[in-house]
Motif scaffolding. Sequence first.
Motif, PDB file in Angstrom:
ATOM      1  N   ASP A 100       0.343  58.044   5.538  1.00 38.49           N
ATOM      2  CA  ASP A 100       1.542  58.847   5.246  1.00 38.49           C
ATOM      3  C   ASP A 100       1.714  59.091   3.753  1.00 38.49           C
ATOM      4  O   ASP A 100       2.305  60.083   3.350  1.00 38.49           O
ATOM      5  CB  ASP A 100       2.802  58.285   5.924  1.00 38.49           C
ATOM      6  N   ASP A 101       1.151  58.236   2.906  1.00 37.33           N
ATOM      7  CA  ASP A 101       1.102  58.547   1.469  1.00 37.33           C
ATOM      8  C   ASP A 101       0.220  59.761   1.240  1.00 37.33           C
ATOM      9  O   ASP A 101       0.466  60.587   0.368  1.00 37.33           O
ATOM     10  CB  ASP A 101       0.489  57.390   0.671  1.00 37.33           C
ATOM     11  N   ASP A 145       7.088  58.222   2.065  1.00 37.61           N
ATOM     12  CA  ASP A 145       7.232  58.042   0.615  1.00 37.61           C
ATOM     13  C   ASP A 145       7.753  59.276  -0.104  1.00 37.61           C
ATOM     14  O   ASP A 145       8.090  59.216  -1.289  1.00 37.61           O
ATOM     15  CB  ASP A 145       5.884  57.620   0.025  1.00 37.61           C
ATOM     16  N   ASP A 203       0.044  53.276  -2.198  1.00 36.53           N
ATOM     17  CA  ASP A 203      -0.932  52.399  -1.540  1.00 36.53           C
ATOM     18  C   ASP A 203      -1.896  53.168  -0.627  1.00 36.53           C
ATOM     19  O   ASP A 203      -2.673  52.565   0.110  1.00 36.53           O
ATOM     20  CB  ASP A 203      -0.231  51.274  -0.759  1.00 36.53           C
ATOM     21  N   GLN A 226       7.803  46.778  -1.123  1.00 36.47           N
ATOM     22  CA  GLN A 226       6.631  46.563  -0.271  1.00 36.47           C
ATOM     23  C   GLN A 226       5.741  45.410  -0.734  1.00 36.47           C
ATOM     24  O   GLN A 226       4.588  45.300  -0.330  1.00 36.47           O
ATOM     25  CB  GLN A 226       5.845  47.863  -0.107  1.00 36.47           C
ATOM     26  N   GLU A 247      -1.738  54.811   2.088  1.00 38.20           N
ATOM     27  CA  GLU A 247      -1.589  54.860   3.550  1.00 38.20           C
ATOM     28  C   GLU A 247      -1.671  56.316   4.025  1.00 38.20           C
ATOM     29  O   GLU A 247      -1.453  57.242   3.249  1.00 38.20           O
ATOM     30  CB  GLU A 247      -0.224  54.252   3.928  1.00 38.20           C
ATOM     31  N   TRP A 293       5.467  54.081  -3.915  1.00 33.14           N
ATOM     32  CA  TRP A 293       5.193  54.474  -2.530  1.00 33.14           C
ATOM     33  C   TRP A 293       4.537  53.301  -1.803  1.00 33.14           C
ATOM     34  O   TRP A 293       4.292  53.360  -0.602  1.00 33.14           O
ATOM     35  CB  TRP A 293       4.238  55.667  -2.475  1.00 33.14           C
ATOM     36  N   GLY A 294       4.172  52.278  -2.569  1.00 39.13           N
ATOM     37  CA  GLY A 294       3.581  51.057  -2.018  1.00 39.13           C
ATOM     38  C   GLY A 294       4.283  49.879  -2.671  1.00 39.13           C
ATOM     39  O   GLY A 294       5.495  49.909  -2.879  1.00 39.13           O
TER      40      GLY A 294
HETATM   41 CA   LIG Z   1       3.002  53.956   1.132  1.00 41.26          CA
END
Ligand SMILES: [Ca+2]
Length: 461
Positions: A30-31, A253, A26, A176, A28, A140-141
């Motif tokens: 941190d992704d 993630d 997604d 998520q 983000e 990851w999302g």
């Molecule tokens: Ca994420």
Amino acid sequence: MVLLTENAFAQTVEQTEKTRVIVTSDGEIDDQCSLVRFLYYTNEWNVEGIVTSSSQYHWHGHRWPGDDWIDPFLEAYAKVQPNLALHDSRYPTAEFLKQRTFLGNVETEGEMDKVTAGSSHIVKVLLDESDERPIWIQAWGGTNTLARALKTIEETHPEKMAYVANKLRLFLIWEQDLTYQSYIRPKWGKFNIPTIISDQFEAIAYRWKNVQPESMQTYFNGDWMNENILKNHGPLNALYAAHDNGDFRSEGDSPAFLHTINTGLRSLESPDWGGWGGRYIKVRENTWLDPVPQTNYQYPPGRWYGSNGWGRSSLREGTDTTAEQRSEYFKPLWRWTDVMQNDFAARSDWSVKPFAEANHPPIVKLAHVNNLKAKAGEIVKLNAKGSHDPDGDKLHYNWWQYAEADSYEGSVNIQNANAQQAYLTVPKDAQKNQTIHIVVEVTDSGTPQLTRYQRVVIEIN
Ligand SMILES: [Ca+2]
Ligand SMILES: [Ca+2]
Ligand SMILES: [Ca+2]
């Protein structure tokens, strides 16, 4: 002394075999940090796709990084790839990755109505019968783009659902959005797809200071990060979004791909064996969640995410959990922090230095098979002869029992645990069919020091 016999039922993962992966993310911040680290390991896998998806936190117009947020990372990767290839010729070109990078379902949280470029790409990969190897899809999302892909397969190729499910492996960082519960579980649950849903990822996410022990925090602090990752490490690391003072921010993630790196820990053989991506136990059907250090803990029947997961609630004000419990819960991840960070540092060097000036991990070999059988009271010889280092570094050996991962409940005394050849006596109270997991951890003398492993599983007979 007994002869060591091969364990016939166990499947081994060849050191040379690459794992197939698809990332859904997604985007983000941190992704974005996770993506930098991910790109440094693309030599280890067959990357089949990188797909942007929405989540409960991010969608079109809501804290959205932009549909093309991945582009600058691939452009930076294109600049460092020729140098990375000096260290491992298996690094794919940026062009290869670009051809597999797509926008998935991103319009709203959990949107899975539209067929998108990203969902179509996942469908194409899953239906491709020319490659029968398993494929790890990482969320990851949200799981919505994956859910859309599976729905397309259900609608257009219902006869292929079992075939597709058989190849699928899922690693979700929380659930998520709702689509795992509303679509994937009801429609695909009967196929028992091996699924890991991680909550312990918080060990390397925004709250790492509350979770990582002091000794490990060194590897996330600004001093270490500035020297080893952020400064003078090329254009890809220049995009790494640490805090302003250099402190590690978050890579919540990353466990989804760390799990699939072949470190020798054999984590792909069973989620409860544990590895760089953490350790998970079977909670229902073929679904693996974080082991909770509380007796009689009841896992929620539905989603595993947010305040519903044990980890986030354990960090709340007024919680009745203890520091010991929290430490134990997150340990399957934080136990590898030093090694994992040093590995990232070495690869960061690979992006800017010639082979002779950088460090490369040891290659760990066993002089025997990695599944052994032994009786209670017998002596088992362990031998990592043949292990070597590409840089000619001196190697340090450490044999230890991974007690959380094995079914024998006691502890095992290993003799010569810091030598290439060690041995142990199977305890008298070990029961038939129990297992003892022994890891040989081999660390080189380069800079930064790098570690790889082999795991020996001893079955009591
Ligand atoms: Ca994420
Ligand atoms: Ca080395
Ligand atoms: Ca045990």
